[in-house]
Design an enzyme around this catalytic site. Sequence first.
Site, PDB file in Angstrom:
ATOM      1  N   ASP A  52       0.858  -1.185   0.000  1.00  0.00           N
ATOM      2  CA  ASP A  52       0.000   0.000   0.000  1.00  0.00           C
ATOM      3  C   ASP A  52       0.896   1.238   0.000  1.00  0.00           C
ATOM      4  O   ASP A  52       2.095   1.134   0.231  1.00  0.00           O
ATOM      5  CB  ASP A  52      -0.884  -0.030   1.265  1.00  0.00           C
ATOM      6  CG  ASP A  52      -1.787   1.184   1.360  1.00  0.00           C
ATOM      7  OD1 ASP A  52      -2.343   1.599   0.330  1.00  0.00           O
ATOM      8  OD2 ASP A  52      -1.917   1.751   2.462  1.00  0.00           O
ATOM      9  N   SER A  53       0.262   2.380  -0.174  1.00  0.00           N
ATOM     10  CA  SER A  53       1.015   3.636  -0.105  1.00  0.00           C
ATOM     11  C   SER A  53       1.441   3.945   1.339  1.00  0.00           C
ATOM     12  O   SER A  53       2.330   4.753   1.555  1.00  0.00           O
ATOM     13  CB  SER A  53       0.150   4.771  -0.648  1.00  0.00           C
ATOM     14  OG  SER A  53      -1.101   4.773   0.009  1.00  0.00           O
ATOM     15  N   CYS A  68      -3.897  -1.313  -2.084  1.00  0.00           N
ATOM     16  CA  CYS A  68      -4.134   0.124  -2.229  1.00  0.00           C
ATOM     17  C   CYS A  68      -5.064   0.317  -3.427  1.00  0.00           C
ATOM     18  O   CYS A  68      -4.731  -0.091  -4.546  1.00  0.00           O
ATOM     19  CB  CYS A  68      -2.794   0.809  -2.469  1.00  0.00           C
ATOM     20  SG  CYS A  68      -2.913   2.558  -2.856  1.00  0.00           S
ATOM     21  N   GLU A 104      -6.247   8.985   9.659  1.00  0.00           N
ATOM     22  CA  GLU A 104      -4.891   8.901  10.225  1.00  0.00           C
ATOM     23  C   GLU A 104      -4.797   9.683  11.532  1.00  0.00           C
ATOM     24  O   GLU A 104      -4.014   9.344  12.415  1.00  0.00           O
ATOM     25  CB  GLU A 104      -3.867   9.382   9.204  1.00  0.00           C
ATOM     26  CG  GLU A 104      -3.873   8.472   7.994  1.00  0.00           C
ATOM     27  CD  GLU A 104      -2.535   8.275   7.344  1.00  0.00           C
ATOM     28  OE1 GLU A 104      -1.572   8.939   7.722  1.00  0.00           O
ATOM     29  OE2 GLU A 104      -2.469   7.426   6.428  1.00  0.00           O
ATOM     30  N   CYS A 107     -11.236   2.752  -0.754  1.00  0.00           N
ATOM     31  CA  CYS A 107      -9.964   3.273  -0.242  1.00  0.00           C
ATOM     32  C   CYS A 107      -9.658   2.501   1.038  1.00  0.00           C
ATOM     33  O   CYS A 107     -10.562   2.254   1.850  1.00  0.00           O
ATOM     34  CB  CYS A 107     -10.086   4.761   0.047  1.00  0.00           C
ATOM     35  SG  CYS A 107      -8.658   5.459   0.899  1.00  0.00           S
ATOM     36  N   HIS A 110      -8.451   3.259   3.783  1.00  0.00           N
ATOM     37  CA  HIS A 110      -8.709   3.893   5.083  1.00  0.00           C
ATOM     38  C   HIS A 110     -10.180   3.848   5.486  1.00  0.00           C
ATOM     39  O   HIS A 110     -10.502   3.975   6.661  1.00  0.00           O
ATOM     40  CB  HIS A 110      -8.274   5.354   5.052  1.00  0.00           C
ATOM     41  CG  HIS A 110      -6.799   5.561   5.071  1.00  0.00           C
ATOM     42  ND1 HIS A 110      -5.961   5.015   4.122  1.00  0.00           N
ATOM     43  CD2 HIS A 110      -6.001   6.248   5.929  1.00  0.00           C
ATOM     44  CE1 HIS A 110      -4.718   5.361   4.388  1.00  0.00           C
ATOM     45  NE2 HIS A 110      -4.718   6.118   5.482  1.00  0.00           N
TER      46      HIS A 110
HETATM   47  N1  DGL Z   1      -4.075   3.633   0.086  1.00  0.00           N
HETATM   48  C1  DGL Z   1      -4.788   4.651  -0.653  1.00  0.00           C
HETATM   49  C2  DGL Z   1      -6.020   4.001  -1.316  1.00  0.00           C
HETATM   50  O1  DGL Z   1      -6.480   2.949  -0.936  1.00  0.00           O
HETATM   51  C3  DGL Z   1      -5.216   5.791   0.236  1.00  0.00           C
HETATM   52  C4  DGL Z   1      -4.070   6.643   0.742  1.00  0.00           C
HETATM   53  C5  DGL Z   1      -3.355   7.393  -0.353  1.00  0.00           C
HETATM   54  O2  DGL Z   1      -3.909   8.350  -0.942  1.00  0.00           O
HETATM   55  O3  DGL Z   1      -2.217   7.023  -0.638  1.00  0.00           O
HETATM   56  O4  DGL Z   1      -6.546   4.552  -2.240  1.00  0.00           O
END
Ligand code: DGL
Length: 268
Positions: free
Chosen positions: A13-14, A76, A155, A187, A189
């Site tokens: 993931d990011s 992600c 977050e 997403c 989150h």
């Molecule tokens: N992990 C990203 C997603 O699922 C969200 C966080 C980001 O913008 O990097 O889209």
Amino acid sequence: MPSLAQLPIGIFDSGVGGLTVARAVMQRLPHERILYFGDTARVPYGVKSPDTIRHFARQITAYLLEQRVKLLIVACNTMAAVAVEEIQKMSPVPVLNVLAAGARYAAHCTRTGHIGVIGTLATINSHAYDHALHALTPTLDIHSQACPLFVPLVEEGWLDHPVTRLVAQEYLQSLLAKRIDTLILGCTHYPLLKPLLEHVIGDDVTLVDSAATVADQAAELLATHKRLRSADAHPEHRYCVTDVPQRFQEVGGRFLGRPLHNVELVAL
Ligand code: DGL
């Protein structure tokens, strides 16, 4: 050299968000080893261009393949939306992703055919969910909404905060007016906001969180390829991040639902 079955599952993931997927995989496959990668130096990806996101995704894929994994899970939505084909092209091991899993589950859930999708700007602008859903059922009516403020709010730990509630009401009102019966949490989150979103959107809308679906797919795929570890195997998990491991450890515990250890700082 360890056999393929003994290799870890690579989940990336990011940043911390993909830990919601790691958590589902740990629940579904408690004996598997997980190598998690979070690009904490460059998060968020959701506001970046497709070319930049693809470049980052290629680097992470190369890193995880070099470490040796038996399966890759793109945890992600943003990377899945714009880079999944490149990742698949690079990978000799199977690749699963949260976007395909979420789309499949939503197409299965909807009764009215009116589906809402929320995600980052990059995910929504890519129309990847629309393409994936229409490939499954061409008649589906899809309504999308980017919700960029949700990532920093989650977050910050503001999961049940009046500010987050107000932001959710603002973002979701246009989707509610479309009378959707299913809402894809597109997403990593957003699953943490489930109780708040349920409250804002009401009981009649099914919220789709792809983490459990992708974990089921991983279990099925590894069983088919005879790459599951045995039931007495002890799982070890590693977490690789590109910056501030301490914050990843703190915030990550919320996403994983338990404290996490073995966080390493790596360079790509
Ligand atoms: N992990 C990203 C997603 O699922 C969200 C966080 C980001 O913008 O990097 O889209």
